[in-house]
Design a protein around this motif. Structure first.
Motif, mmCIF file in Angstrom:
data_model
loop_
_atom_site.group_PDB
_atom_site.id
_atom_site.type_symbol
_atom_site.label_atom_id
_atom_site.label_comp_id
_atom_site.label_asym_id
_atom_site.label_seq_id
_atom_site.Cartn_x
_atom_site.Cartn_y
_atom_site.Cartn_z
ATOM 1 N N TRP A 227 45.450 33.513 47.007
ATOM 2 C CA TRP A 227 46.091 34.636 47.701
ATOM 3 C C TRP A 227 46.515 35.752 46.767
ATOM 4 C CZ3 TRP A 227 44.466 34.370 52.244
ATOM 5 C CH2 TRP A 227 44.378 33.168 52.925
ATOM 6 N N ASP A 228 46.414 35.552 45.463
ATOM 7 C CA ASP A 228 46.850 36.572 44.515
ATOM 8 C C ASP A 228 45.678 37.494 44.164
ATOM 9 O OD1 ASP A 228 47.972 38.132 42.555
ATOM 10 O OD2 ASP A 228 48.682 36.459 41.340
ATOM 11 N N ILE A 229 45.703 38.712 44.684
ATOM 12 C CA ILE A 229 44.571 39.622 44.460
ATOM 13 C C ILE A 229 44.567 40.231 43.071
ATOM 14 C CG2 ILE A 229 44.409 40.165 46.923
ATOM 15 C CD1 ILE A 229 45.569 42.986 46.119
ATOM 16 N N TRP A 230 45.628 40.037 42.310
ATOM 17 C CA TRP A 230 45.730 40.653 40.988
ATOM 18 C C TRP A 230 45.341 39.690 39.869
ATOM 19 C CZ3 TRP A 230 49.633 41.738 44.686
ATOM 20 C CH2 TRP A 230 49.573 43.035 45.182
ATOM 21 N N THR A 231 44.622 38.628 40.191
ATOM 22 C CA THR A 231 44.183 37.696 39.168
ATOM 23 C C THR A 231 42.664 37.539 39.211
ATOM 24 O OG1 THR A 231 44.240 35.689 40.540
ATOM 25 C CG2 THR A 231 46.323 36.371 39.476
ATOM 26 N N SER A 232 42.139 36.875 38.202
ATOM 27 C CA SER A 232 40.695 36.633 38.160
ATOM 28 C C SER A 232 40.277 35.563 39.170
ATOM 29 C CB SER A 232 40.273 36.230 36.750
ATOM 30 O OG SER A 232 40.974 35.077 36.351
ATOM 31 N N HIS A 233 41.248 34.930 39.847
ATOM 32 C CA HIS A 233 40.912 33.954 40.900
ATOM 33 C C HIS A 233 40.453 34.650 42.175
ATOM 34 C CE1 HIS A 233 42.336 30.285 38.978
ATOM 35 N NE2 HIS A 233 43.298 31.015 38.487
ATOM 36 N N ASN A 234 40.812 35.917 42.330
ATOM 37 C CA ASN A 234 40.434 36.623 43.539
ATOM 38 C C ASN A 234 38.912 36.644 43.678
ATOM 39 O OD1 ASN A 234 41.288 38.215 45.842
ATOM 40 N ND2 ASN A 234 40.210 39.888 44.840
ATOM 41 N N HIS B 194 37.356 31.712 45.207
ATOM 42 C CA HIS B 194 37.532 30.533 46.059
ATOM 43 C C HIS B 194 36.957 30.846 47.442
ATOM 44 C CE1 HIS B 194 40.190 28.557 43.075
ATOM 45 N NE2 HIS B 194 40.401 29.822 42.724
ATOM 46 N N LEU B 195 37.012 29.908 48.358
ATOM 47 C CA LEU B 195 36.414 30.131 49.673
ATOM 48 C C LEU B 195 37.054 31.302 50.407
ATOM 49 C CD1 LEU B 195 36.070 26.445 50.950
ATOM 50 C CD2 LEU B 195 34.345 27.858 49.802
ATOM 51 N N ILE B 196 38.368 31.341 50.380
ATOM 52 C CA ILE B 196 39.092 32.343 51.156
ATOM 53 C C ILE B 196 40.106 33.042 50.267
ATOM 54 C CG2 ILE B 196 40.657 32.691 53.115
ATOM 55 C CD1 ILE B 196 39.395 30.214 54.395
ATOM 56 N N ASP B 197 40.183 34.361 50.428
ATOM 57 C CA ASP B 197 41.206 35.185 49.783
ATOM 58 C C ASP B 197 41.604 36.246 50.799
ATOM 59 O OD1 ASP B 197 39.257 37.247 49.720
ATOM 60 O OD2 ASP B 197 38.639 36.712 47.713
ATOM 61 N N PRO B 198 42.570 37.090 50.491
ATOM 62 C CA PRO B 198 42.965 38.096 51.488
ATOM 63 C C PRO B 198 41.827 38.998 51.945
ATOM 64 C CG PRO B 198 44.646 37.917 49.805
ATOM 65 C CD PRO B 198 43.475 37.096 49.329
ATOM 66 N N TYR B 199 40.831 39.213 51.118
ATOM 67 C CA TYR B 199 39.719 40.077 51.504
ATOM 68 C C TYR B 199 38.787 39.416 52.517
ATOM 69 C CZ TYR B 199 41.476 43.208 48.015
ATOM 70 O OH TYR B 199 42.296 44.043 47.305
ATOM 71 N N PHE B 200 38.956 38.122 52.742
ATOM 72 C CA PHE B 200 38.255 37.431 53.824
ATOM 73 C C PHE B 200 38.437 38.209 55.125
ATOM 74 C CE2 PHE B 200 38.490 34.470 57.402
ATOM 75 C CZ PHE B 200 37.348 33.694 57.256
ATOM 76 N N PHE B 201 39.662 38.703 55.337
ATOM 77 C CA PHE B 201 39.982 39.399 56.582
ATOM 78 C C PHE B 201 39.309 40.773 56.657
ATOM 79 C CE2 PHE B 201 43.287 36.341 55.609
ATOM 80 C CZ PHE B 201 43.199 35.543 56.742
ATOM 81 N N TYR C 261 38.263 42.037 38.336
ATOM 82 C CA TYR C 261 37.161 41.681 39.236
ATOM 83 C C TYR C 261 35.868 41.606 38.454
ATOM 84 C CZ TYR C 261 33.934 41.749 43.159
ATOM 85 O OH TYR C 261 32.933 41.446 44.043
ATOM 86 N N PHE C 262 35.220 40.446 38.512
ATOM 87 C CA PHE C 262 33.947 40.245 37.835
ATOM 88 C C PHE C 262 32.862 39.805 38.813
ATOM 89 C CE2 PHE C 262 37.184 39.798 34.586
ATOM 90 C CZ PHE C 262 36.696 40.643 33.613
ATOM 91 N N GLY C 263 33.106 40.041 40.097
ATOM 92 C CA GLY C 263 32.172 39.627 41.141
ATOM 93 C C GLY C 263 32.683 38.397 41.868
ATOM 94 N N ASP C 264 32.041 38.117 42.991
ATOM 95 C CA ASP C 264 32.421 36.969 43.817
ATOM 96 C C ASP C 264 31.709 35.714 43.332
ATOM 97 O OD1 ASP C 264 33.533 39.032 45.294
ATOM 98 O OD2 ASP C 264 32.347 38.670 47.084
ATOM 99 N N SER C 265 32.317 34.576 43.593
ATOM 100 C CA SER C 265 31.580 33.330 43.431
ATOM 101 C C SER C 265 30.620 33.216 44.612
ATOM 102 C CB SER C 265 32.537 32.125 43.407
ATOM 103 O OG SER C 265 33.106 31.914 44.689
ATOM 104 N N VAL C 266 29.606 32.399 44.475
ATOM 105 C CA VAL C 266 28.655 32.196 45.569
ATOM 106 C C VAL C 266 29.384 31.633 46.783
ATOM 107 C CG1 VAL C 266 26.592 30.938 46.298
ATOM 108 C CG2 VAL C 266 26.689 31.943 44.007
ATOM 109 N N ALA C 267 30.285 30.694 46.553
ATOM 110 C CA ALA C 267 31.045 30.098 47.661
ATOM 111 C C ALA C 267 31.854 31.152 48.403
ATOM 112 C CB ALA C 267 31.959 28.991 47.139
#
Length: 188
Positions: free
Chosen positions: A44-51, A54-61, A119-125
């Motif tokens: 859920w943290d859009i300011w990290t490299s985890h954004n 994972h399967l779902i993040d706030p941008y899912f919406f 941001y370095f791009g999305d994971s495939v998942a």
């Protein structure tokens, strides 16, 4: 006369489109999953490299809203395209966007023009779930009257603004013509 593809046929085609997109993204160097190795399905943290890893993040919406937009635009073609064909067109458009979004050109644009410095791009998942989010938005909008779809769109945008200081509208504005005041407001 338009023939409607069966639900099974639609599911197979959506799966095939998504699988082709996943292969292309992997060939482009996208990781399958977050490099951190944590198997948490969301971040859920859009300011990290985890954004977007994972399967779902706030941008899912935001991707759900892509589906709402595609449903509205493609509805205008209902005389030429069956419902199933419009659904497949939405999935193809979203898969195409996922490929473009993960190109060096768009990744660099996000990093230079928006708050997405890590941001370095999305994971495939994540990209696969973004396509599913678009499909969900298409299904929601195609079941609602147009004014309820517009209300849904506005509510999601406002919730995203309130929770992450970003939304689909601002994302588009910042990609096309960045506004420094918005960038400052969005910064953590």
């Amino acid at each position: 006369m338009q023939t409607e593809p069966s639900l099974r046929s639609l599911a197979i085609r959506v799966t095939a489109i998504t699988a082709v997109m996943a292969v292309i993204l992997h060939q482009m160097g996208r990781t399958i999953w977050c490099a951190c190795g944590q198997w948490t399905p969301w971040s859920w943290d859009i300011w990290t490299s985890h954004n977007s890893q994972h399967l779902i993040d706030p941008y899912f919406f935001s991707h759900v809203l892509h589906g709402v937009i595609f449903a509205g635009l493609l509805y205008t073609m209902r005389g030429w395209l069956s419902y199933g064909s419009r659904l497949l067109a939405a999935v193809i458009l979203e898969a195409g966007w996922e490929i473009l979004e993960n190109s060096p050109m768009i990744i660099n644009r996000y990093r230079e023009a928006t708050i997405s410095l890590d941001y370095f791009g999305d994971s495939v998942a994540n990209s696969v779930f973004d396509v599913l989010a678009c499909l969900l938005g298409f299904l929601i909008a195609s079941r609602l009257r147009w004014y309820w779809s517009v209300a849904f769109f506005v509510i999601v945008e406002l919730v995203l603004l309130a929770t992450i200081r970003d939304c689909l509208t601002l994302n588009v504005v910042m990609l096309i013509s960045p506004i420094e005041a918005i960038k400052q407001w969005q910064s953590p």
